[in-house]
Motif scaffolding. Structure first.
Motif, PDB file in Angstrom:
ATOM      1  N   ARG A  74       0.839  -1.200   0.000  1.00 36.99           N
ATOM      2  CA  ARG A  74       0.000   0.000   0.000  1.00 36.99           C
ATOM      3  C   ARG A  74       0.873   1.248   0.000  1.00 36.99           C
ATOM      4  N   GLU A  75       0.275   2.355  -0.447  1.00 36.51           N
ATOM      5  CA  GLU A  75       1.010   3.614  -0.445  1.00 36.51           C
ATOM      6  C   GLU A  75       1.305   4.030   0.990  1.00 36.51           C
ATOM      7  N   ALA A  76       2.510   4.498   1.203  1.00 36.49           N
ATOM      8  CA  ALA A  76       2.943   4.957   2.519  1.00 36.49           C
ATOM      9  C   ALA A  76       3.610   6.316   2.347  1.00 36.49           C
ATOM     10  N   SER A  77       3.870   6.987   3.444  1.00 36.49           N
ATOM     11  CA  SER A  77       4.539   8.287   3.360  1.00 36.49           C
ATOM     12  C   SER A  77       5.560   8.402   4.482  1.00 36.49           C
ATOM     13  N   THR A  78       6.532   9.237   4.224  1.00 41.58           N
ATOM     14  CA  THR A  78       7.546   9.517   5.237  1.00 41.58           C
ATOM     15  C   THR A  78       7.874  11.010   5.182  1.00 41.58           C
ATOM     16  N   PRO A  79       7.948  11.660   6.321  1.00 42.10           N
ATOM     17  CA  PRO A  79       8.277  13.093   6.317  1.00 42.10           C
ATOM     18  C   PRO A  79       9.781  13.318   6.205  1.00 42.10           C
ATOM     19  N   ILE A  80      10.140  14.315   5.427  1.00 40.94           N
ATOM     20  CA  ILE A  80      11.529  14.767   5.361  1.00 40.94           C
ATOM     21  C   ILE A  80      11.544  16.034   6.209  1.00 40.94           C
ATOM     22  N   SER A  81      12.076  15.926   7.399  1.00 43.17           N
ATOM     23  CA  SER A  81      11.979  17.016   8.371  1.00 43.17           C
ATOM     24  C   SER A  81      12.665  18.280   7.873  1.00 43.17           C
ATOM     25  N   GLY A  82      12.263  19.392   8.488  1.00 41.48           N
ATOM     26  CA  GLY A  82      12.774  20.698   8.080  1.00 41.48           C
ATOM     27  C   GLY A  82      14.290  20.769   8.097  1.00 41.48           C
ATOM     28  N   GLN A  83      14.828  21.287   7.029  1.00 37.36           N
ATOM     29  CA  GLN A  83      16.274  21.454   6.941  1.00 37.36           C
ATOM     30  C   GLN A  83      16.574  22.857   6.436  1.00 37.36           C
ATOM     31  N   GLU A  84      17.627  23.429   6.942  1.00 37.07           N
ATOM     32  CA  GLU A  84      18.046  24.765   6.530  1.00 37.07           C
ATOM     33  C   GLU A  84      18.841  24.635   5.232  1.00 37.07           C
ATOM     34  N   ILE A  85      18.381  25.341   4.192  1.00 41.65           N
ATOM     35  CA  ILE A  85      19.031  25.278   2.889  1.00 41.65           C
ATOM     36  C   ILE A  85      19.304  26.699   2.425  1.00 41.65           C
ATOM     37  N   ARG A 107      10.935  -7.655  -5.375  1.00 47.82           N
ATOM     38  CA  ARG A 107      12.261  -8.272  -5.517  1.00 47.82           C
ATOM     39  C   ARG A 107      13.355  -7.201  -5.555  1.00 47.82           C
ATOM     40  N   ALA A 108      13.118  -6.136  -6.322  1.00 49.71           N
ATOM     41  CA  ALA A 108      14.097  -5.047  -6.407  1.00 49.71           C
ATOM     42  C   ALA A 108      14.198  -4.319  -5.071  1.00 49.71           C
ATOM     43  N   TYR A 109      13.075  -4.151  -4.389  1.00 47.06           N
ATOM     44  CA  TYR A 109      13.059  -3.492  -3.079  1.00 47.06           C
ATOM     45  C   TYR A 109      13.931  -4.263  -2.091  1.00 47.06           C
ATOM     46  N   ALA A 110      13.817  -5.585  -2.096  1.00 46.37           N
ATOM     47  CA  ALA A 110      14.560  -6.410  -1.147  1.00 46.37           C
ATOM     48  C   ALA A 110      16.060  -6.430  -1.434  1.00 46.37           C
ATOM     49  N   SER A 111      16.421  -6.292  -2.699  1.00 46.77           N
ATOM     50  CA  SER A 111      17.836  -6.418  -3.040  1.00 46.77           C
ATOM     51  C   SER A 111      18.522  -5.075  -3.294  1.00 46.77           C
ATOM     52  N   SER A 112      17.787  -3.956  -3.263  1.00 49.15           N
ATOM     53  CA  SER A 112      18.381  -2.667  -3.627  1.00 49.15           C
ATOM     54  C   SER A 112      19.282  -2.084  -2.538  1.00 49.15           C
ATOM     55  N   PRO A 116      15.994   0.566   2.489  1.00 48.53           N
ATOM     56  CA  PRO A 116      15.526   1.347   1.336  1.00 48.53           C
ATOM     57  C   PRO A 116      14.813   2.644   1.700  1.00 48.53           C
ATOM     58  N   ILE A 117      14.050   2.676   2.778  1.00 47.14           N
ATOM     59  CA  ILE A 117      13.328   3.892   3.151  1.00 47.14           C
ATOM     60  C   ILE A 117      14.309   4.977   3.586  1.00 47.14           C
ATOM     61  N   THR A 118      15.359   4.598   4.301  1.00 50.79           N
ATOM     62  CA  THR A 118      16.386   5.556   4.682  1.00 50.79           C
ATOM     63  C   THR A 118      17.112   6.081   3.447  1.00 50.79           C
ATOM     64  N   GLN A 119      17.354   5.212   2.498  1.00 46.27           N
ATOM     65  CA  GLN A 119      18.001   5.634   1.260  1.00 46.27           C
ATOM     66  C   GLN A 119      17.100   6.604   0.497  1.00 46.27           C
ATOM     67  N   LEU A 120      15.803   6.325   0.437  1.00 45.10           N
ATOM     68  CA  LEU A 120      14.845   7.224  -0.201  1.00 45.10           C
ATOM     69  C   LEU A 120      14.873   8.587   0.493  1.00 45.10           C
ATOM     70  N   TYR A 121      14.893   8.591   1.800  1.00 43.05           N
ATOM     71  CA  TYR A 121      14.953   9.825   2.580  1.00 43.05           C
ATOM     72  C   TYR A 121      16.157  10.664   2.156  1.00 43.05           C
ATOM     73  N   HIS A 122      17.316  10.052   2.076  1.00 41.24           N
ATOM     74  CA  HIS A 122      18.535  10.786   1.733  1.00 41.24           C
ATOM     75  C   HIS A 122      18.532  11.270   0.282  1.00 41.24           C
ATOM     76  N   ILE A 123      18.004  10.477  -0.619  1.00 38.12           N
ATOM     77  CA  ILE A 123      17.937  10.888  -2.028  1.00 38.12           C
ATOM     78  C   ILE A 123      17.026  12.093  -2.187  1.00 38.12           C
ATOM     79  N   ALA A 154      13.215  12.272 -10.990  1.00 37.42           N
ATOM     80  CA  ALA A 154      14.622  12.373 -10.609  1.00 37.42           C
ATOM     81  C   ALA A 154      14.976  11.368  -9.516  1.00 37.42           C
ATOM     82  N   VAL A 155      14.068  11.191  -8.560  1.00 39.22           N
ATOM     83  CA  VAL A 155      14.308  10.238  -7.466  1.00 39.22           C
ATOM     84  C   VAL A 155      14.283   8.806  -8.002  1.00 39.22           C
ATOM     85  N   GLN A 156      13.339   8.503  -8.896  1.00 40.36           N
ATOM     86  CA  GLN A 156      13.254   7.152  -9.459  1.00 40.36           C
ATOM     87  C   GLN A 156      14.478   6.810 -10.295  1.00 40.36           C
ATOM     88  N   ALA A 157      15.084   7.818 -10.922  1.00 37.11           N
ATOM     89  CA  ALA A 157      16.269   7.577 -11.729  1.00 37.11           C
ATOM     90  C   ALA A 157      17.433   7.093 -10.875  1.00 37.11           C
TER      91      ALA A 157
END
Length: 158
Positions: A74-85, A107-112, A116-123, A154-157
């Motif tokens: 199912r669709e899920a969400s994660t907040p990217i907390s406020g950052q000073e830019i 399969r790709a999720y398990a082997s990537s 993966p969620i932390t990696q998505l956060y950083h990307i 861009a994130v999917q790339a």
């Protein structure tokens, strides 16, 4: 001592031993089942190797050394907390984003990646930082939609 009492004690002991043996088998069988629900996918591992992706249903993981890990599709969400830019005109801006995602390929999720969620956060955090840094503060405030337009691609790339 009466032979009837001795026989009765022997029968009780045998019944306890047989009952204990059967309860162990039934307990092991009950633990050796897993249900994959309709909104999930199961990753079936055999001896530590990913064998296949299974759909909804009841699966046995006993007697063979099989493990099934469930993934929520199912669709899920994660907040990217406020950052000073810093913007292009060197003004500080605090930015927060909520990322909605869905696992398309288990399969790709398990082997990537290990996490993966932390990696998505950083990307997403890096992509957002680059986009804000390329614009002046007035541009960012005037066109917030333009800031995130094309971000999913861009994130999917990556």
């Amino acid at each position: 001592m009466n032979w009837d009492v001795i026989t009765l004690i022997g029968v009780v002991i045998i019944a306890l031993v047989v009952g204990a043996a059967f309860s162990g088998v039934f307990t092991r069988f009950a633990r050796g089942r897993i249900t994959v629900y309709e909104h999930e996918a199961g990753l079936r591992y055999k001896k530590g190797r990913l064998v296949d992706v299974v759909g909804p249903g009841l699966y046995a993981t006993w007697p063979a050394p099989v493990e099934i890990t469930r993934l929520d599709l199912r669709e899920a969400s994660t907040p990217i907390s406020g950052q000073e830019i810093l913007t292009a005109d060197q003004l500080s801006l605090r930015v927060s984003v909520v990322v909605a995602y869905r696992i398309a390929d288990p399969r790709a999720y398990a082997s990537s990646a290990a996490m993966p969620i932390t990696q998505l956060y950083h990307i997403v955090q890096t992509e957002l930082r680059e986009r804000v840094a390329a614009r002046k503060l007035d541009e960012v405030l005037a066109d917030r939609g333009g800031l995130v337009a094309g971000m999913a691609e861009a994130v999917q790339a990556e």
